[in-house]
Design a protein around this motif. Structure first.
Motif, mmCIF file in Angstrom:
data_model
loop_
_atom_site.group_PDB
_atom_site.id
_atom_site.type_symbol
_atom_site.label_atom_id
_atom_site.label_comp_id
_atom_site.label_asym_id
_atom_site.label_seq_id
_atom_site.Cartn_x
_atom_site.Cartn_y
_atom_site.Cartn_z
ATOM 1 N N ARG A 1 -9.212 15.153 4.800
ATOM 2 C CA ARG A 1 -9.961 16.200 4.106
ATOM 3 C C ARG A 1 -9.404 17.595 4.361
ATOM 4 N N GLY A 2 -8.651 17.748 5.428
ATOM 5 C CA GLY A 2 -8.114 19.063 5.736
ATOM 6 C C GLY A 2 -7.705 19.155 7.191
ATOM 7 N N HIS A 3 -7.291 20.347 7.593
ATOM 8 C CA HIS A 3 -6.832 20.552 8.963
ATOM 9 C C HIS A 3 -7.171 21.966 9.408
ATOM 10 N N ALA A 4 -7.479 22.116 10.699
ATOM 11 C CA ALA A 4 -7.820 23.419 11.253
ATOM 12 C C ALA A 4 -7.651 23.359 12.764
ATOM 13 N N ALA A 5 -7.386 24.509 13.377
ATOM 14 C CA ALA A 5 -7.251 24.593 14.829
ATOM 15 C C ALA A 5 -8.622 24.484 15.483
ATOM 16 N N VAL A 6 -8.695 23.718 16.569
ATOM 17 C CA VAL A 6 -9.966 23.532 17.278
ATOM 18 C C VAL A 6 -9.889 24.002 18.729
ATOM 19 N N ASP A 7 -8.725 24.430 19.196
ATOM 20 C CA ASP A 7 -8.619 24.935 20.562
ATOM 21 C C ASP A 7 -7.354 25.769 20.677
ATOM 22 N N ARG A 8 -7.305 26.594 21.731
ATOM 23 C CA ARG A 8 -6.150 27.461 21.959
ATOM 24 C C ARG A 8 -6.025 27.759 23.438
ATOM 25 N N GLU A 9 -4.807 27.916 23.893
ATOM 26 C CA GLU A 9 -4.520 28.305 25.270
ATOM 27 C C GLU A 9 -3.327 29.252 25.254
ATOM 28 N N LEU A 10 -3.471 30.391 25.920
ATOM 29 C CA LEU A 10 -2.371 31.344 26.004
ATOM 30 C C LEU A 10 -1.397 30.906 27.090
ATOM 31 N N TYR A 11 -0.110 30.906 26.767
ATOM 32 C CA TYR A 11 0.925 30.566 27.742
ATOM 33 C C TYR A 11 1.218 31.795 28.599
ATOM 34 N N ILE A 12 0.991 31.659 29.907
ATOM 35 C CA ILE A 12 1.224 32.753 30.853
ATOM 36 C C ILE A 12 2.500 32.437 31.632
ATOM 37 N N PRO A 13 3.606 33.146 31.387
ATOM 38 C CA PRO A 13 4.877 32.817 32.055
ATOM 39 C C PRO A 13 4.818 33.062 33.563
ATOM 40 N N ARG A 14 5.817 32.531 34.260
ATOM 41 C CA ARG A 14 5.891 32.717 35.708
ATOM 42 C C ARG A 14 6.045 34.181 36.091
#
Length: 412
Positions: A124-137
């Motif tokens: 039926r469709g697609h959508a983002a359901v979560d997110r995480e920011l990448y924090i570099p070393r």
């Protein structure tokens, strides 16, 4: 908006978040606190900036509301979770998570901010359901820098596959089930992510490099060496799904792998019918799955690219002008909600009102234009426009004076 209203204790932020999301859904050419505040009829961007930076509300709770909204309206028993990262090119060094790193958005190493997203992709469709920011070393090794950007004292480095595993775990722990996960080589090459999915009984079709080594009954081989041994009769022509120009047909072959862990472990190989280019996927399923199922999951990975394109082009997922982590998480969560709304309306329209002959079905872009024009386009008088012109010029004058003062200080 009634789904997230309970996350705001006061009526003022409830009204303002509604205006902000409507601004994200609108056809503004550039979306940030300034442009949305002017569009919404506010006298300055202070209220919008307060909502993102200092108001009391939990973006993670709203993220959970977005997930439940998507699952309710786009639910599909054969849905696939797709993990992938996307980068936003940024200037300076103070925006949270920014460093010089490769980003597919620019196709090269740039000063950028990278985040990993989890996309729910069904028929039926697609959508983002979560997110995480990448924090570099470079950030996690500098506590003062993390503290200045609003990151917690306990922030530790996590790889992109670690972030993907964290999001998939949240999805499953919320009581939802999904049979498959798809991702590119960043995720397929990580044994910890693969092991975590196997422990949860979740199948996967994850891309791996041509140099990746796998074990068969005849021993350990590179994936490209195995592909060279596949006989002609083993290749099957199958569609990886419909694209903008029709079905995407490739030749496919599958090889059984010898793994000590339970379940079905296989190597899937894709060959372009025009160039002969090869792609490789490590596959797992609790029970043996047909080749057509593996091909369908592999083809679902392109949905994440469509989600990024729509999320950035329509609700301004990448247009935030914020530096601190709290503001970033709030902006992208509300942008995810705005895109999910468009995806749900699109799915509902396709189900209720199939397109007549001679017309393509309604797209998210067309729904945005119709919704803005027919429902929410505000009309502002000349006085409002003049007040905002004066506000911008006053702000620019302060910024100019600040630049001149710093320049003079450096010269002396």
């Amino acid at each position: 908006m009634s789904r997230i209203a309970g996350r705001f204790a006061r009526v003022e932020p409830r009204r303002r978040v509604r205006d902000l999301v409507l601004g994200l859904v609108s056809d503004l050419p550039r979306k940030n606190c300034w442009s949305i505040a002017e569009w919404a009829g506010e006298a300055s961007p202070d209220g919008m900036q307060h909502l993102l930076g200092r108001a009391k509300w939990d973006a993670d709770c709203v993220r959970d509301d977005v997930r439940e909204y998507v699952l309710e309206y786009l639910h599909d028993e054969d849905a696939v979770l797709v993990v992938d990262e996307t980068g936003d090119v940024k200037k300076g060094t103070h925006t949270v998570g920014v460093q010089r790193q490769y980003t597919g958005t620019a196709g090269r190493i740039e000063n950028s901010q990278v985040a990993v997203y989890l996309v729910y992709a069904g028929r039926r469709g697609h959508a983002a359901v979560d997110r995480e920011l990448y924090i570099p070393r470079s950030w996690t090794c500098d506590p003062d820098r993390c503290r200045a950007a609003g990151l917690g004292e306990d922030t530790v480095f996590a790889t992109k596959p670690d972030l993907a595993a964290r999001m998939i775990g949240r999805f499953l722990d919320a009581g939802h089930r999904v049979s498959w996960v798809a991702g590119d080589e960043v995720y397929g090459g990580n044994p910890r992510l693969r092991a975590a999915l196997e422990e949860r009984g979740v199948g996967y079709v994850l891309a791996v490099a041509c140099s990746a080594e796998v074990t068969t009954g005849a021993g350990k081989f590179r994936t490209d060496a195995l592909a060279a041994k596949v006989p002609k009769r083993a290749w099957q022509k199958l569609s990886a799904g419909a694209g903008a120009k029709g079905h995407r047909f490739y030749d496919w072959a599958v090889i059984e792998l010898a793994e000590p862990r339970p379940g079905s472990h296989r190597l899937l190989i894709r060959r372009s019918r025009t160039t002969g280019e090869l792609a490789y996927y490590r596959c797992f399923s609790p029970t043996s799955a047909p080749l057509t199922a593996l091909v369908r999951v592999a083809g679902s990975r392109w949905r994440v690219e469509e989600t990024f394109q729509a999320g950035k082009g329509l609700p301004g997922l990448d247009e935030h002008q914020v530096r601190r982590f709290t503001s970033w998480s709030r902006w992208v969560t509300l942008a995810m909600l705005a895109h999910a709304f468009l995806a749900v309306v699109r799915a509902d329209e396709h189900a209720r009102h199939p397109a007549p002959d001679g017309l393509i079905p309604l797209t998210c872009n067309e729904i945005q234009k119709l919704f803005t024009t027919l429902v929410v386009r505000p009309v502002r008088d000349a006085a409002h426009q003049l007040r905002w012109s004066a506000w911008r010029r006053r702000h620019q004058a302060r910024a100019q004076a600040g630049h001149y003062r710093r320049q003079t200080a450096h010269q002396t």
